[in-house]
Design a protein around this motif. Sequence first.
Motif, PDB file in Angstrom:
ATOM      1  N   ARG A 100      48.477  80.473  41.759  1.00  0.00           N
ATOM      2  CA  ARG A 100      47.045  80.511  42.101  1.00  0.00           C
ATOM      3  C   ARG A 100      46.245  81.232  41.021  1.00  0.00           C
ATOM      4  NH1 ARG A 100      50.066  80.686  46.425  1.00  0.00           N
ATOM      5  NH2 ARG A 100      50.495  82.925  46.200  1.00  0.00           N
ATOM      6  N   ARG A 101      46.327  80.731  39.796  1.00  0.00           N
ATOM      7  CA  ARG A 101      45.494  81.271  38.728  1.00  0.00           C
ATOM      8  C   ARG A 101      44.057  80.775  38.885  1.00  0.00           C
ATOM      9  NH1 ARG A 101      50.340  79.852  35.845  1.00  0.00           N
ATOM     10  NH2 ARG A 101      49.341  77.974  35.006  1.00  0.00           N
ATOM     11  N   ALA A 102      43.110  81.610  38.525  1.00  0.00           N
ATOM     12  CA  ALA A 102      41.699  81.304  38.767  1.00  0.00           C
ATOM     13  C   ALA A 102      40.859  81.668  37.551  1.00  0.00           C
ATOM     14  CB  ALA A 102      41.208  82.073  39.998  1.00  0.00           C
ATOM     15  N   LEU A 103      39.633  81.175  37.547  1.00  0.00           N
ATOM     16  CA  LEU A 103      38.613  81.560  36.575  1.00  0.00           C
ATOM     17  C   LEU A 103      37.507  82.295  37.312  1.00  0.00           C
ATOM     18  CD1 LEU A 103      38.306  78.165  34.655  1.00  0.00           C
ATOM     19  CD2 LEU A 103      39.433  80.242  33.799  1.00  0.00           C
ATOM     20  N   VAL A 104      37.029  83.389  36.735  1.00  0.00           N
ATOM     21  CA  VAL A 104      35.948  84.172  37.322  1.00  0.00           C
ATOM     22  C   VAL A 104      34.767  84.127  36.356  1.00  0.00           C
ATOM     23  CG1 VAL A 104      35.227  86.412  38.221  1.00  0.00           C
ATOM     24  CG2 VAL A 104      37.629  85.691  38.425  1.00  0.00           C
ATOM     25  N   PRO A 105      33.705  83.377  36.668  1.00  0.00           N
ATOM     26  CA  PRO A 105      32.563  83.295  35.753  1.00  0.00           C
ATOM     27  C   PRO A 105      31.739  84.575  35.780  1.00  0.00           C
ATOM     28  CG  PRO A 105      32.058  82.121  37.779  1.00  0.00           C
ATOM     29  CD  PRO A 105      33.502  82.576  37.890  1.00  0.00           C
ATOM     30  N   ALA A 106      31.229  84.965  34.614  1.00  0.00           N
ATOM     31  CA  ALA A 106      30.425  86.184  34.512  1.00  0.00           C
ATOM     32  C   ALA A 106      29.428  86.038  33.369  1.00  0.00           C
ATOM     33  CB  ALA A 106      31.315  87.404  34.282  1.00  0.00           C
ATOM     34  N   SER A 107      28.319  86.749  33.494  1.00  0.00           N
ATOM     35  CA  SER A 107      27.362  86.854  32.390  1.00  0.00           C
ATOM     36  C   SER A 107      27.667  88.058  31.516  1.00  0.00           C
ATOM     37  CB  SER A 107      25.938  86.978  32.950  1.00  0.00           C
ATOM     38  OG  SER A 107      25.603  85.865  33.759  1.00  0.00           O
ATOM     39  N   GLY A 108      28.466  88.985  32.034  1.00  0.00           N
ATOM     40  CA  GLY A 108      28.851  90.186  31.308  1.00  0.00           C
ATOM     41  C   GLY A 108      29.515  91.157  32.262  1.00  0.00           C
ATOM     42  N   PHE A 109      29.984  92.276  31.724  1.00  0.00           N
ATOM     43  CA  PHE A 109      30.610  93.287  32.578  1.00  0.00           C
ATOM     44  C   PHE A 109      30.184  94.670  32.111  1.00  0.00           C
ATOM     45  CE2 PHE A 109      33.557  92.808  29.069  1.00  0.00           C
ATOM     46  CZ  PHE A 109      34.121  94.050  28.873  1.00  0.00           C
ATOM     47  N   PHE A 110      30.463  95.663  32.938  1.00  0.00           N
ATOM     48  CA  PHE A 110      30.088  97.044  32.628  1.00  0.00           C
ATOM     49  C   PHE A 110      31.336  97.868  32.332  1.00  0.00           C
ATOM     50  CE2 PHE A 110      26.842  95.455  35.622  1.00  0.00           C
ATOM     51  CZ  PHE A 110      25.718  95.588  34.829  1.00  0.00           C
ATOM     52  N   GLU A 111      31.173  98.790  31.407  1.00  0.00           N
ATOM     53  CA  GLU A 111      32.244  99.738  31.129  1.00  0.00           C
ATOM     54  C   GLU A 111      31.623 101.099  30.838  1.00  0.00           C
ATOM     55  OE1 GLU A 111      35.107 101.013  31.871  1.00  0.00           O
ATOM     56  OE2 GLU A 111      35.850  98.988  31.481  1.00  0.00           O
ATOM     57  N   TRP A 112      32.381 102.143  31.141  1.00  0.00           N
ATOM     58  CA  TRP A 112      31.909 103.507  30.977  1.00  0.00           C
ATOM     59  C   TRP A 112      32.748 104.224  29.929  1.00  0.00           C
ATOM     60  CZ3 TRP A 112      31.453 100.661  35.231  1.00  0.00           C
ATOM     61  CH2 TRP A 112      30.250 100.727  35.966  1.00  0.00           C
ATOM     62  N   LYS A 113      32.090 104.776  28.920  1.00  0.00           N
ATOM     63  CA  LYS A 113      32.773 105.550  27.899  1.00  0.00           C
ATOM     64  C   LYS A 113      32.792 107.006  28.320  1.00  0.00           C
ATOM     65  CE  LYS A 113      32.737 106.744  22.987  1.00  0.00           C
ATOM     66  NZ  LYS A 113      32.082 106.525  21.675  1.00  0.00           N
ATOM     67  N   ARG A 114      33.985 107.511  28.565  1.00  0.00           N
ATOM     68  CA  ARG A 114      34.123 108.903  28.968  1.00  0.00           C
ATOM     69  C   ARG A 114      33.824 109.807  27.775  1.00  0.00           C
ATOM     70  NH1 ARG A 114      33.847 109.307  34.407  1.00  0.00           N
ATOM     71  NH2 ARG A 114      35.004 107.566  35.333  1.00  0.00           N
ATOM     72  N   GLN A 115      33.043 110.841  28.045  1.00  0.00           N
ATOM     73  CA  GLN A 115      32.709 111.802  27.000  1.00  0.00           C
ATOM     74  C   GLN A 115      33.291 113.158  27.390  1.00  0.00           C
ATOM     75  OE1 GLN A 115      28.464 110.888  27.221  1.00  0.00           O
ATOM     76  NE2 GLN A 115      28.634 109.750  25.306  1.00  0.00           N
ATOM     77  N   ASP A 116      32.483 114.173  27.494  1.00  0.00           N
ATOM     78  CA  ASP A 116      32.990 115.453  27.959  1.00  0.00           C
ATOM     79  C   ASP A 116      33.255 115.372  29.455  1.00  0.00           C
ATOM     80  OD1 ASP A 116      32.701 116.427  25.408  1.00  0.00           O
ATOM     81  OD2 ASP A 116      30.653 117.123  25.765  1.00  0.00           O
ATOM     82  N   GLU A 117      33.868 116.386  29.984  1.00  0.00           N
ATOM     83  CA  GLU A 117      34.185 116.400  31.408  1.00  0.00           C
ATOM     84  C   GLU A 117      32.919 116.177  32.237  1.00  0.00           C
ATOM     85  OE1 GLU A 117      36.293 119.291  34.744  1.00  0.00           O
ATOM     86  OE2 GLU A 117      36.176 119.901  32.642  1.00  0.00           O
ATOM     87  N   GLY A 118      32.994 115.215  33.136  1.00  0.00           N
ATOM     88  CA  GLY A 118      31.866 114.932  34.016  1.00  0.00           C
ATOM     89  C   GLY A 118      30.802 114.051  33.406  1.00  0.00           C
ATOM     90  N   LYS A 119      31.039 113.533  32.185  1.00  0.00           N
ATOM     91  CA  LYS A 119      30.044 112.690  31.535  1.00  0.00           C
ATOM     92  C   LYS A 119      30.636 111.318  31.237  1.00  0.00           C
ATOM     93  CE  LYS A 119      27.861 116.610  29.166  1.00  0.00           C
ATOM     94  NZ  LYS A 119      27.498 117.166  27.833  1.00  0.00           N
ATOM     95  N   ALA A 120      29.795 110.302  31.351  1.00  0.00           N
ATOM     96  CA  ALA A 120      30.212 108.946  31.009  1.00  0.00           C
ATOM     97  C   ALA A 120      28.980 108.139  30.644  1.00  0.00           C
ATOM     98  CB  ALA A 120      30.953 108.285  32.170  1.00  0.00           C
ATOM     99  N   GLN A 121      29.058 107.431  29.523  1.00  0.00           N
ATOM    100  CA  GLN A 121      27.962 106.590  29.073  1.00  0.00           C
ATOM    101  C   GLN A 121      28.249 105.138  29.446  1.00  0.00           C
ATOM    102  OE1 GLN A 121      24.839 106.867  27.485  1.00  0.00           O
ATOM    103  NE2 GLN A 121      24.859 104.688  28.012  1.00  0.00           N
TER     104      GLN A 121
END
Length: 252
Positions: A100-121
Amino acid sequence: MCGRFTLTVTLDEVEMFLGVVGGTDFPPRYNIAPTQPILVALAGPPREPGSNLPDRQALLVRWGFIPSWAKNPKDLPLLINARAETAAEKNTFKAAIRHRRALVPASGFFEWKRQDEGKAQPYFVRPRDGGLVAFGGLMETYLDPGGSELDTAAILTTAANTQIAPIHHRMPVVIRREDFSRWLDCRSHRPADVADLLSPVEPGFFEAIPISNKVNKVANAGPDILEPVALAADTGRREAPDSTAGGQLDLF
């Protein structure tokens, strides 16, 4: 890791991109989160000779994979992603990647860059040339003890390429349009036959745009969350995405 994504085009555009018809219409979605319905494309029944009907079907499923053998889904972590390198070996995913392989269409995705403790861009990662992208996905139908069925899915991830790695060490698997048929054809192609499709997409395919922390809240679901922000030397304290963005173990 893929914990949030967008799908902001029309149903007609999705159907043309995936080669399906008969999907359920939907409004633009700017902050799709785990446990929400997502659109996937699957291989349809075999076509009869001479038929012009598409051999793919669109389906709305829950984003959060539940293996068919699960007795109580509440005992499982929220499985929004599956590691492409090990999915064929894991009892959780091996039946789905075979059948049951599938395709998931998207316009884009989000990711968070971890910085110092408690911070993410946060970053919005989208195809550099615009348009849609298809992530590799796995689908499973869970039959609960009461007899009702629930269609569920996970997005496959792979090691990040050199462009995305400074933001996060994982990224979604991208299935190219010319590979849609081979990926979806579980009758003729076993997991080993499509393993070459699970490599990271080349650097430059995506562009990563820094955005504000509005995206961290699922309730913020308008186009304003995609507005770029300037990066300062010290971005200040930023909230990490709320737990529905998927706090699952890297094991999966």
